[in-house]
Design an enzyme around this catalytic site. Structure first.
Site, PDB file in Angstrom:
ATOM      1  N   GLU A  32      38.528  43.432  44.322  1.00 48.80           N
ATOM      2  CA  GLU A  32      37.372  43.238  45.191  1.00 48.80           C
ATOM      3  C   GLU A  32      37.158  41.727  45.349  1.00 48.80           C
ATOM      4  OE1 GLU A  32      32.623  44.443  45.469  1.00 48.80           O
ATOM      5  OE2 GLU A  32      33.836  45.069  43.743  1.00 48.80           O
ATOM      6  N   ARG A 258      42.789  47.869  29.278  1.00 51.53           N
ATOM      7  CA  ARG A 258      42.314  46.613  29.842  1.00 51.53           C
ATOM      8  C   ARG A 258      42.709  45.464  28.919  1.00 51.53           C
ATOM      9  NH1 ARG A 258      35.885  45.475  30.995  1.00 51.53           N
ATOM     10  NH2 ARG A 258      36.093  43.434  31.987  1.00 51.53           N
ATOM     11  N   LYS A 268      33.509  39.946  35.954  1.00 49.59           N
ATOM     12  CA  LYS A 268      33.103  39.027  37.020  1.00 49.59           C
ATOM     13  C   LYS A 268      31.581  38.904  37.092  1.00 49.59           C
ATOM     14  CE  LYS A 268      35.922  40.880  40.193  1.00 49.59           C
ATOM     15  NZ  LYS A 268      36.582  41.078  41.501  1.00 49.59           N
TER      16      LYS A 268
END
Length: 539
Positions: A32, A258, A268
């Site tokens: 994104e 992750r 983020k």
């Protein structure tokens, strides 16, 4: 080290191809554009692009740009730059979820017509309350029983800008009693009167990530949709969308662990908070593990890829030691970095019995690589040593210079400290020393580095330390509480003049670590350096 054999996703794809499930493998990297990429993204990039390469497939770069209030062109450009910097090329043009807005709108109409979506007038706080939590089941919205025709009319008005932000939303009609909170009538579309960096003001309604994500994968014919473990529960929701839209040849989702690194946050959202509070200077701050931050600090793309490849791809979450990442850049720089001498915290030494102006010395550019040659160095009456290499009184285990004791100056003579000259505040002005022409290391306290006043130029050194005081701040709600206020130390000292004749990416300052030029500062009279990584076992 290549971990292909231990990569469970590679093994799955190999079996799929043997069973002729797919004619061609399609993967995608779908960030994104609401921030800069971090080292966890590098792991995903490596995985998705390498799968395409290994199996003669295609990996799409797709920007999941469904939230115009947080996304902009700056982030798009940084994502493109980071991927190219890592050494990967896009197969075709970049894809954008915004390209599919009309198709996604048509899909949502299909759900409404099938009685599987409705317009809700509850606000976001009411929706959250109605959804319940892990201990309490949800309850139906009072607007859940709208007729199909009424929902179609409201949705069209919503698209045409009839309602204000937050006034209404389109929700899937699934099951408010589901144990999976994601299945409790998730929002499909919300209103945002923001300018979209790509579609401008064409749309004022935008699909939610979960709805757009799986359908964008379908549109692009993605065969293997790879994501991290936190999206494992979302798979049930994705399947609901695809099944109820009668979509066949669905992309298959696989989850992997992750990448979490000690003393860092990679969220983020949390990085944005650090920037907003001016705890860090921006997305490229050298103390964080965004790719731009690591690059700014002096990490190479090769060291990052080797690190990601070494940790492999598993389904087991773990916290990777920061020292493990540092080992990869240190190993690379040790081979190719020319050695130089810098004094970061200088103390002046005056050699009382040295009567020449200067004396030239030849010293190696790399102690293990004779092919890198030698360079000129200068010894003079006034030199600088590091303040950590001097104590007025000797203590157990101390290997530096003390009054009455001798040390060896690296590549040069032995000196002995005789007395100290201080100012009225007790600060050392200089140390008076005697030098010995015999360079043998007999009866010396230790070996220290030094730099001639005649052959040095001013320099400023940025020394970076862990941004957080605890190893796993990502798990802390109030993570700001654990900020290390001494994560950046700035020293003023000297670097040898040879730096002007060398145009290397990185340098090893002997006994101090690996450094690179700080590109944010330019001054013809002063050099600015970032410490990339310490030498092993030094403070």
């Amino acid at each position: 080290m290549n971990k292909t054999k231990n990569n469970f996703i590679y093994n799955i794809i190999t079996k799929d191809l043997k069973k002729c499930k797919h004619k061609k493998i399609y993967t995608r990297f779908p960030p994104e554009p609401n921030g800069y990429l971090h080292i966890g993204h590098a792991k995903s990039i490596l995985l998705n692009f390498n799968i395409a390469k290994k199996f003669n497939g295609i990996c799409n770069l797709r920007l999941d740009d469904t939230n115009p209030s947080k996304e902009n062109k700056k982030y798009v450009n940084s994502i493109k730059y980071d991927i190219k910097w890592l050494g990967f090329k896009f197969y075709y043009d970049i894809y954008y979820t915004s390209q599919y807005f009309y198709l996604l709108y048509k899909f949502s109409i299909k759900l409404i017509k099938n009685g599987l979506a409705y317009i809700d007038e509850l606000n976001k706080h009411q929706i959250s309350k109605y959804k319940g939590n892990f201990n309490n089941l949800g309850k139906n919205s009072p607007y859940r029983k709208r007729s199909i025709n009424e929902n179609l009319i409201f949705f069209k008005k919503m698209k045409n800008g009839f309602f204000n932000n937050g006034k209404i939303s389109l929700r899937a009609k699934i099951n408010m009693l589901s144990p999976n909170i994601l299945m409790r009538d998730p929002i499909l579309y919300r209103i945002k009167f923001n300018k979209h960096y790509k579609t401008k003001y064409i749309w004022c309604i935008y699909p939610m990530y979960d709805f757009a994500h799986c359908l964008s994968d379908y549109i692009e014919k993605i065969t293997h949709s790879l994501c991290t473990l936190e999206f494992q529960d979302n798979k049930i929701l994705y399947d609901w969308f695809l099944n109820n839209l009668k979509i066949f040849n669905k992309p298959k989702q696989y989850e992997f662990s992750r990448l979490n690194i000690e003393y860092n946050v990679i969220s983020k959202r949390k990085l944005s908070i650090l920037i907003k509070k001016k705890i860090i200077t921006g997305w490229d701050d050298p103390r964080i593990v965004t790719l731009s931050g690591l690059r700014n600090r002096g990490y190479t793309s090769n060291s990052i890829l080797n690190f990601c490849n070494s940790i492999g791809v598993t389904r087991q979450n773990s916290l990777i030691k920061i020292s493990f990442l540092e080992n990869f850049i240190r190993k690379e720089l040790n081979i190719k970095s020319q050695r130089l001498i810098a004094v970061l915290n200088p103390i002046k030494i005056i050699i009382e019995n040295f009567n020449k102006i200067k004396e030239k010395i030849l010293i190696p550019n790399h102690p293990q690589n004779k092919n890198m040659g030698k360079r000129k160095y200068v010894f003079s009456k006034e030199i600088y040593i590091d303040n950590k290499d001097f104590k007025e009184k000797k203590t157990n285990g101390y290997r530096g210079l003390t009054i009455g004791n001798k040390v060896k100056l690296r590549y040069s003579y032995i000196i002995k400290a005789k007395k100290i000259k201080k100012d009225k505040n007790g600060n050392i002005i200089y140390i008076l020393c005697k030098y010995y022409k015999n360079r043998k290391k007999n009866n010396v306290n230790g070996i220290i580095h030094w730099i001639s006043k005649l052959y040095s130029i001013p320099a400023i050194f940025f020394l970076y330390y862990n941004l957080f005081k605890i190893s796993n701040p990502e798990n802390k709600k109030n993570f700001i509480k654990y900020i290390n206020k001494k994560s950046l130390v700035i020293n003023r000292g000297f670097i040898e003049k040879n730096i002007k004749n060398i145009n290397n990416f990185s340098y090893q300052f002997e006994r101090k670590g690996y450094f690179c030029l700080n590109k944010n500062f330019k001054n013809n009279n002063i050099f600015y350096f970032n410490r990339i990584v310490k030498l092993k076992n030094i403070i």
